[in-house]
Every structure is written in C-alpha cells, then in structure tokens.
Design a protein around this motif. Structure first.
Motif, PDB file in Angstrom:
ATOM      1  N   VAL A   1      17.809 -82.838  29.668  1.00 48.48           N
ATOM      2  CA  VAL A   1      16.440 -82.379  29.421  1.00 48.48           C
ATOM      3  C   VAL A   1      15.752 -83.138  28.302  1.00 48.48           C
ATOM      4  CG1 VAL A   1      16.715 -80.077  30.398  1.00 48.48           C
ATOM      5  CG2 VAL A   1      17.398 -80.485  28.025  1.00 48.48           C
ATOM      6  N   THR A   2      16.520 -83.650  27.342  1.00 48.47           N
ATOM      7  CA  THR A   2      15.932 -84.384  26.230  1.00 48.47           C
ATOM      8  C   THR A   2      15.109 -85.571  26.715  1.00 48.47           C
ATOM      9  OG1 THR A   2      17.797 -83.750  24.819  1.00 48.47           O
ATOM     10  CG2 THR A   2      16.466 -85.622  24.103  1.00 48.47           C
ATOM     11  N   TYR A   3      15.534 -86.200  27.798  1.00 50.11           N
ATOM     12  CA  TYR A   3      14.903 -87.421  28.295  1.00 50.11           C
ATOM     13  C   TYR A   3      13.880 -87.162  29.394  1.00 50.11           C
ATOM     14  CZ  TYR A   3      18.448 -90.184  25.830  1.00 50.11           C
ATOM     15  OH  TYR A   3      19.233 -90.756  24.869  1.00 50.11           O
ATOM     16  N   LEU A   4      13.584 -85.890  29.677  1.00 51.67           N
ATOM     17  CA  LEU A   4      12.745 -85.554  30.812  1.00 51.67           C
ATOM     18  C   LEU A   4      11.429 -84.924  30.368  1.00 51.67           C
ATOM     19  CD1 LEU A   4      15.467 -83.870  33.079  1.00 51.67           C
ATOM     20  CD2 LEU A   4      14.910 -86.307  32.873  1.00 51.67           C
ATOM     21  N   ASP A   5      10.457 -84.984  31.244  1.00 55.48           N
ATOM     22  CA  ASP A   5       9.165 -84.330  31.049  1.00 55.48           C
ATOM     23  C   ASP A   5       8.932 -83.349  32.199  1.00 55.48           C
ATOM     24  OD1 ASP A   5       8.156 -85.812  28.724  1.00 55.48           O
ATOM     25  OD2 ASP A   5       8.110 -87.539  30.074  1.00 55.48           O
ATOM     26  N   PRO A   6       8.099 -82.317  31.944  1.00 59.74           N
ATOM     27  CA  PRO A   6       7.723 -81.442  33.064  1.00 59.74           C
ATOM     28  C   PRO A   6       7.000 -82.255  34.139  1.00 59.74           C
ATOM     29  CG  PRO A   6       7.135 -80.460  30.934  1.00 59.74           C
ATOM     30  CD  PRO A   6       7.534 -81.878  30.670  1.00 59.74           C
TER      31      PRO A   6
ATOM     32  N   TYR B   1      26.523 -84.069  34.432  1.00 59.88           N
ATOM     33  CA  TYR B   1      27.070 -84.728  33.243  1.00 59.88           C
ATOM     34  C   TYR B   1      26.121 -84.557  32.055  1.00 59.88           C
ATOM     35  CZ  TYR B   1      29.855 -87.406  36.697  1.00 59.88           C
ATOM     36  OH  TYR B   1      30.672 -87.792  37.721  1.00 59.88           O
ATOM     37  N   GLY B   2      24.819 -84.742  32.310  1.00 54.65           N
ATOM     38  CA  GLY B   2      23.842 -84.623  31.230  1.00 54.65           C
ATOM     39  C   GLY B   2      23.853 -83.242  30.612  1.00 54.65           C
ATOM     40  N   TRP B   3      23.929 -82.211  31.461  1.00 47.50           N
ATOM     41  CA  TRP B   3      24.040 -80.850  30.948  1.00 47.50           C
ATOM     42  C   TRP B   3      25.316 -80.683  30.117  1.00 47.50           C
ATOM     43  CZ3 TRP B   3      21.329 -76.805  29.926  1.00 47.50           C
ATOM     44  CH2 TRP B   3      20.182 -76.495  30.657  1.00 47.50           C
ATOM     45  N   PHE B   4      26.424 -81.168  30.657  1.00 40.68           N
ATOM     46  CA  PHE B   4      27.700 -80.988  29.973  1.00 40.68           C
ATOM     47  C   PHE B   4      27.708 -81.690  28.623  1.00 40.68           C
ATOM     48  CE2 PHE B   4      30.201 -80.461  34.235  1.00 40.68           C
ATOM     49  CZ  PHE B   4      29.587 -79.238  34.415  1.00 40.68           C
ATOM     50  N   VAL B   5      27.168 -82.904  28.575  1.00 41.23           N
ATOM     51  CA  VAL B   5      27.128 -83.641  27.300  1.00 41.23           C
ATOM     52  C   VAL B   5      26.263 -82.897  26.295  1.00 41.23           C
ATOM     53  CG1 VAL B   5      26.368 -85.769  26.170  1.00 41.23           C
ATOM     54  CG2 VAL B   5      27.582 -85.893  28.351  1.00 41.23           C
TER      55      VAL B   5
ATOM     56  N   TYR C   1      31.468 -88.825  30.567  1.00 45.28           N
ATOM     57  CA  TYR C   1      31.331 -88.835  32.020  1.00 45.28           C
ATOM     58  C   TYR C   1      32.700 -88.840  32.705  1.00 45.28           C
ATOM     59  CZ  TYR C   1      26.269 -89.818  32.080  1.00 45.28           C
ATOM     60  OH  TYR C   1      24.913 -89.742  31.960  1.00 45.28           O
ATOM     61  N   ALA C   2      33.613 -89.655  32.182  1.00 45.27           N
ATOM     62  CA  ALA C   2      34.942 -89.744  32.784  1.00 45.27           C
ATOM     63  C   ALA C   2      35.646 -88.392  32.758  1.00 45.27           C
ATOM     64  CB  ALA C   2      35.776 -90.790  32.046  1.00 45.27           C
ATOM     65  N   TYR C   3      35.480 -87.651  31.655  1.00 45.24           N
ATOM     66  CA  TYR C   3      36.108 -86.335  31.552  1.00 45.24           C
ATOM     67  C   TYR C   3      35.409 -85.326  32.460  1.00 45.24           C
ATOM     68  CZ  TYR C   3      37.713 -81.872  29.757  1.00 45.24           C
ATOM     69  OH  TYR C   3      38.244 -80.606  29.664  1.00 45.24           O
TER      70      TYR C   3
END
Length: 443
Positions: free
Chosen positions: A115-120, A273-277, A234-236
């Motif tokens: 979400v940090t890299y996204l816009d509505p 992955y993005g959520w998990f990170v 990502y690998a994990y």
C-alpha cells in the motif's frame, strides 16, 4: 497581509547543514541536532525547498497543518506516481539508489507491491484485503493472546529485582515481533530470521546493520540492501502463501494469501508478499521504537510513572504521548501531480515533498511545550500513524500492544534509570533507539 503571505515574506534561506541534518540518514543519529534543525525550519522556513548533493530537490514539510493538507489529497500528492505508476519512490533514496532500483525493475521505482507504493483506487482495493482484520472490533478477540504474550515477555526475559539490561536490544525488540508473528501465523522458530530481515530492511543506512553481500559505502548501498532484504522476504513468504492456500488457518496470513480480486482470481503473489513484508517490518519495528522511547521518558519523569501506576486509566494517554514523542516513522515522500499553492508557495507539478512527521509532532502551534513529555495533552493530535488514506492500517494493533504491555509492566516497576549511552539508528525513514542501557527494578 495573510498568514501565508507573512510566512513567505519572512522565510530565510536554509543553511546547508540544516538540510543535510534532515535529509541524510547520518543526520538522524544526533537527535538533539535533528530536532533543533526541525525547529529552525518551523520558525524560519516551514516549507523549504532544498538541494542536497546526490538527491533530487525536495520540499521539506515541517508543520502539522501542512502535513495534514498534503496527506488528505492523494490525487494531488501521489505516493506511487499517479497515472505514471512506479515513477515515484515514496521512501526517500538518493539518485544512485533510485537508479539501482530502476535497473532491477526495468525502469520502475515500485520495488514492492504494497500500500505504501500505491494510490487510490488501487491503494483502496489492496488495503481492503485485510482492513477488516485490523479493525478494533476484530482485534478485541486477540486481547487475551496479546496479554499472554506480554506476560511472557516480562516473566521470560526480566527478573524480579534489579535488571541491568539494554532495554532495546535485550528486551523491547522481542515482544512486538512475537505478537505480530503469532497473529500473522509465522512459526516462533522463524522469528529470528524475521528479526534479521527487518533489521536489514530498515537499517539500510546504518553501518551496524549492513549486510555482508552489499558493497559498503557505495552510493547505491542502501538500495542494494533494501532490494536484497525484499528478495529474502519473498523467498520465505512464497512457501507461506502456498501453505495457506493449500490449508487455510485462522490467521492473518491465510486471509491475505487467499484474497481474491473482483474477477474471482487470487491477487498476484507479489501483492501477498507486499502485505507480508509490510506486516513483518512496520508491524513490529515501530512498536518497538515507541515502547522503548516511552519507557525512557518515564525514567526521566518518575512522577508520570507514579501517576499512571496509581491510575491505569491514564495508560491510553501515555500511549498517545509516547507515539508523539517517538514518531517512529520519520518521513514519506509525495510527488505533486499538478501545481498547488501551499503556505503561500507554488508547488510545481513533479516536485517532491518530504513529509516530516517527527517535526509535525513537535509543532508549537499544535502542541504547547512540545519538548516536554506530557500525558495530560488533550486533545493529543499526534500524527505518528500519518493522516488521510495512507494512515497506518495497523495503528489499532500497535496501540493495543502498547496498552497491554504497559498494563502488565508498569505496576511492577519500582524504578527505571538510564545508566549508559543511548544510541539511535542511522536512518531517515523508520527507527529510533537501538541501544538504551538501563537499571530496571521490578516487583
């Protein structure tokens, strides 16, 4: 003359030392000088455009009202690039670092699908995947679990009587990580790996947390370490996604792994992955920083400690002031999608703004005597979690963790005293205390 006209008329040129103190990660090691630099800007040039060698030009946004004005308008001030997705990095990097990121992605600065890299509206759709899980009503059912983990963190790592420990390294870092990983569904035996990767992720500019596989002192070293940490995450997490899709459980990882788009298809793994990170990093590092900073403040204000011990209802106020005081997320960067007037200045399309939340949380116009730790502030309009659509989704969990830990720990504290040199993480992004030797006496 209007207020904004007066502000513009009285602004002073920003000394290079002030700009470097704030923009460069190494400037954040000295918090006395850092907060003095913020104060100088608020008083002399609260919306200043600076040029620091090796970085693109930046507007430094230091005032609480301006931060809120920018944050509430994601259509004007983009997080991810607006229509040109991936053209903007919401986390400040130098020019060499951004160039390195583009070399990995084929020209995009969107190195992480989170979400940090996204816009509505994309940001809204991705945030909705787990938004309900983070609501206070859902978190209540985890209250007993979090309290059990808080008691274990106290009884398992602290002793009755005198404890001479590094409050951060020996204790505070473990509890928030254990809570987040437990609710998330990561096995306890994997937590040391998550801890190491988180330190890699947020410690990109700190020599003490540099990876062996990153060329030290190179201009793009921070971006190299960031990218390497992401790939290791990502690998994990790839195996975790597969496991939860095969056998869902009652945990947050299952909700994210099995989320589907409107067409019924799974979200691409990269979004999981993005959520998990995001959860594995920001979900515990920020809480660790706030926990340690609040206890440090109580060590210098025994009267406040005594007041909260006498009236536990004050713990909510303590948490809010601790968040203001620590401000663990120091900045995000936005880019203007069009010309915009802010504080009497013209922000031009394409200009980048560094949102300085630490400064906003010390703004004298909002917080009387901002350098005083004062739990009686009401209202306490701290913006440690940001503001607007990008306000931290995990804020209620963080407050729950802090509240429960203070409910369990504070009644047992007989005294707390700082007995050695405090050290701060060398980062301009997320972090705070990394060492705090204390003498802690528990009943």
């Amino acid at each position: 003359m209007t207020t904004t006209e007066a502000d513009t008329a009285t602004t002073k040129p920003v000394p290079d030392g002030i700009a470097r103190q704030i923009v460069l990660p190494e400037g954040h090691r000295d918090e006395v000088a850092l907060f003095a630099a913020y104060k100088w800007l608020r008083e002399n040039n609260p919306l200043a455009q600076v040029h620091v060698e090796g970085y693109d030009p930046l507007w430094l946004v230091t005032k609480h009202a301006d931060l809120m004005e920018v944050e509430r308008q994601p259509d004007v001030f983009t997080s991810g690039g607006g229509e040109e997705k991936g053209s903007h990095n919401p986390i400040l990097a130098n020019q060499a670092g951004d160039a390195f990121t583009k070399s990995l992605t084929g020209g995009s600065l969107r190195i992480l699908e989170t979400v940090t890299y996204l816009d509505p509206p994309e940001h809204t759709a991705v945030k909705d995947v787990a938004n309900d899980w983070f609501r206070p009503a859902n978190l209540k059912r985890w209250e007993d679990t979090v309290r059990k983990l808080a008691r274990e963190a106290i009884d398992g790592k602290l002793e009755v009587g005198v404890n001479e420990i590094d409050l951060v390294k020996d204790w505070a870092i473990y509890y928030p990580l254990h809570v987040v990983m437990t609710l998330f569904g990561v096995p306890e035996e994997d937590e040391p790996r998550m801890m190491g990767l988180t330190q890699d992720f947020f410690g990109t500019a700190d020599p003490d947390t540099a990876r062996a596989d990153v060329e030290p002192l190179s201009p793009e070293a921070a971006a190299q370490q960031w990218a390497a940490a992401i790939q290791d995450f990502y690998a994990y997490f790839d195996s975790l996604v597969e496991a939860r899709r095969a056998e869902p459980r009652e945990d947050l990882a299952s909700i994210i792994a099995n989320a589907r788009k409107e067409d019924g298809e799974f979200w691409p793994k990269t979004f999981a992955y993005g959520w998990f990170v995001a959860i594995a990093t920001a979900g515990h590092d920020t809480t660790t920083t706030t926990l340690a900073a609040t206890l440090e403040a109580l060590s210098y204000h025994p009267e406040t400690l005594a007041a909260v011990q006498q009236d536990p209802k004050l713990i909510g106020d303590l948490v809010n002031e601790g968040l203001r005081w620590a401000s663990p997320v120091k900045h995000f960067v936005r880019r203007a999608t069009r010309d915009y007037e802010l504080r009497g200045r013209t922000i031009h399309e394409g200009d980048r703004l560094m949102l300085l939340y630490q400064s906003g949380n010390r703004d004298e116009d909002v917080f009387p005597e901002p350098t005083t730790f004062d739990i009686s502030r009401r209202p306490n309009r701290q913006i440690a979690f940001g503001y607007g659509p990008h306000m931290c989704i995990g804020q209620h969990l963080a407050k729950q963790e802090l509240r429960i830990m203070f409910e369990e720990l504070l009644p047992r504290i007989r005294s707390i005293e700082v007995i050695g040199e405090r050290k701060v993480m060398q980062t301009n992004f997320v972090g705070g205390l990394k060492n705090l030797p204390v003498r802690l006496e528990l009943a």
